[in-house]
Scaffold this active site. Sequence first.
Site, short mmCIF file in Angstrom:
data_model
loop_
_atom_site.label_atom_id
_atom_site.label_comp_id
_atom_site.label_asym_id
_atom_site.label_seq_id
_atom_site.Cartn_x
_atom_site.Cartn_y
_atom_site.Cartn_z
N ASN A 9 -21.13 -6.48 15.51
CA ASN A 9 -20.84 -5.16 15.06
C ASN A 9 -22.12 -4.44 15.40
O ASN A 9 -22.98 -4.47 14.32
CB ASN A 9 -20.37 -5.38 13.78
CG ASN A 9 -20.08 -3.93 13.11
OD1 ASN A 9 -20.04 -2.67 14.12
ND2 ASN A 9 -19.89 -3.67 11.91
N LYS A 11 -22.29 -1.37 14.68
CA LYS A 11 -22.35 -0.19 13.62
C LYS A 11 -22.95 1.14 14.66
O LYS A 11 -23.00 1.02 15.67
CB LYS A 11 -23.33 -0.48 12.67
CG LYS A 11 -22.85 -1.91 11.74
CD LYS A 11 -23.64 -1.97 10.56
CE LYS A 11 -23.24 -3.30 9.84
NZ LYS A 11 -23.20 -3.43 8.44
N HIS A 95 -13.22 -2.41 7.51
CA HIS A 95 -14.56 -2.83 7.34
C HIS A 95 -15.08 -1.94 6.13
O HIS A 95 -14.62 -0.92 5.62
CB HIS A 95 -15.50 -2.25 8.52
CG HIS A 95 -16.80 -2.63 8.28
ND1 HIS A 95 -18.07 -2.39 7.45
CD2 HIS A 95 -17.49 -3.88 9.03
CE1 HIS A 95 -18.97 -2.98 7.63
NE2 HIS A 95 -18.65 -4.01 8.60
N GLU A 97 -17.43 -0.54 5.10
CA GLU A 97 -18.13 0.77 5.32
C GLU A 97 -17.12 1.85 5.49
O GLU A 97 -17.20 2.84 5.12
CB GLU A 97 -19.10 0.82 6.33
CG GLU A 97 -20.31 -0.20 6.05
CD GLU A 97 -21.16 -0.53 7.09
OE1 GLU A 97 -21.09 -0.53 8.31
OE2 GLU A 97 -21.79 -1.63 6.90
N GLU A 167 -15.51 -10.63 4.40
CA GLU A 167 -16.94 -9.89 4.32
C GLU A 167 -17.39 -9.71 2.83
O GLU A 167 -16.85 -8.32 2.38
CB GLU A 167 -16.98 -8.94 5.09
CG GLU A 167 -17.00 -8.93 6.80
CD GLU A 167 -17.75 -8.17 7.37
OE1 GLU A 167 -18.65 -8.77 8.14
OE2 GLU A 167 -17.45 -6.87 7.49
N GLY A 173 -25.38 -6.59 5.13
CA GLY A 173 -26.37 -5.59 5.47
C GLY A 173 -27.46 -5.85 4.16
O GLY A 173 -28.61 -5.01 4.20
N SER A 212 -24.40 -10.87 6.23
CA SER A 212 -25.98 -11.29 6.16
C SER A 212 -25.96 -12.70 7.01
O SER A 212 -26.86 -13.58 6.65
CB SER A 212 -26.80 -11.45 4.90
OG SER A 212 -27.06 -10.03 4.50
C1 PEP Z 1 -21.07 -6.14 9.30
O1 PEP Z 1 -21.48 -5.11 9.47
O2 PEP Z 1 -19.92 -6.40 9.26
C2 PEP Z 1 -22.04 -7.30 8.70
C3 PEP Z 1 -21.36 -8.22 8.26
O3 PEP Z 1 -23.43 -6.71 8.51
P1 PEP Z 1 -24.53 -7.89 8.47
O4 PEP Z 1 -24.46 -8.83 9.23
O5 PEP Z 1 -26.00 -6.85 8.64
O6 PEP Z 1 -24.42 -8.16 6.94
#
Ligand code: PEP
Length: 251
Positions: A9, A11, A95, A97, A167, A173, A212
């Site tokens: 992703n 983003k 997601h 976000e 997640e 992040g 992460s």
């Molecule tokens: C994501 O954007 O879905 C995500 C898991 O980001 P990160 O790997 O940076 O934690």
Amino acid sequence: MIQNLVIGNWKMNGSFAANEQLLDALLPALAGLETVGIALCPPFPYLSQADWRLKDSGIALGAQNLNEHEAGAHTGEVSAAMLKDLGCRYVLVGHSERRSLYGETDADTAAKFSAARAAGVVPVLCVGETLAERERDETTAVVYRQLDAIRSRLGARAFAGSVVAYEPVWAIGTGLSATPEQAQVVHAAIRQYLCECDTITGPDIALLYGGSVKADNAAALLAQPDINGALVGGAALDADAFAAICRAANG
Ligand code: PEP
């Protein structure tokens, strides 16, 4: 046996030039990984660029969002059919976000999930708890509530052929990944939910962990019995790191 899947992703990152550089480094590094499925989700304006570059690579294209309506007066929005037209196999829905920054509810997420399915784009449903919810021991309840929204709208067979990504919001992040054991506990609960929905298709739905994931923790996470891949944010912008995660998932 479920094929491992790694989704990058991007983003809201990238430019034509930066994407070219990333793909120039990534495509040779991913060549020859035959058992893992790989998909990249660039921002909308770069879907065509990525589609062009991914041709014949075996790497699939995905989008990060969609609108739940089919067409019409929704200025600034993008429909599932448009994503299909652009060559997207996957689309992220729910997601964290989108939920936290843009107010998307469980019901909005279910509507988007439904629109993706109707257009033949595979929804990647993101679920997960905040740190406060984990500390109150509400992780399973939150994740089940997010899954229930899909089931109430589309029925018990809703999840067949889709992808679910766990997640934890506190891990996205932040550099603070869930431990493999913490992630496995939630993945096992999601698997149980999906199997209770449908004993035939539930065992075959790919469950990805996101939060992460890096080159150095991917193998341990992917070794868990109910983790079938990764949804990767930050590390998806680094060709070496993303390729290392994909290699770890390649078995
Ligand atoms: C994501 O954007 O879905 C995500 C898991 O980001 P990160 O790997 O940076 O934690």
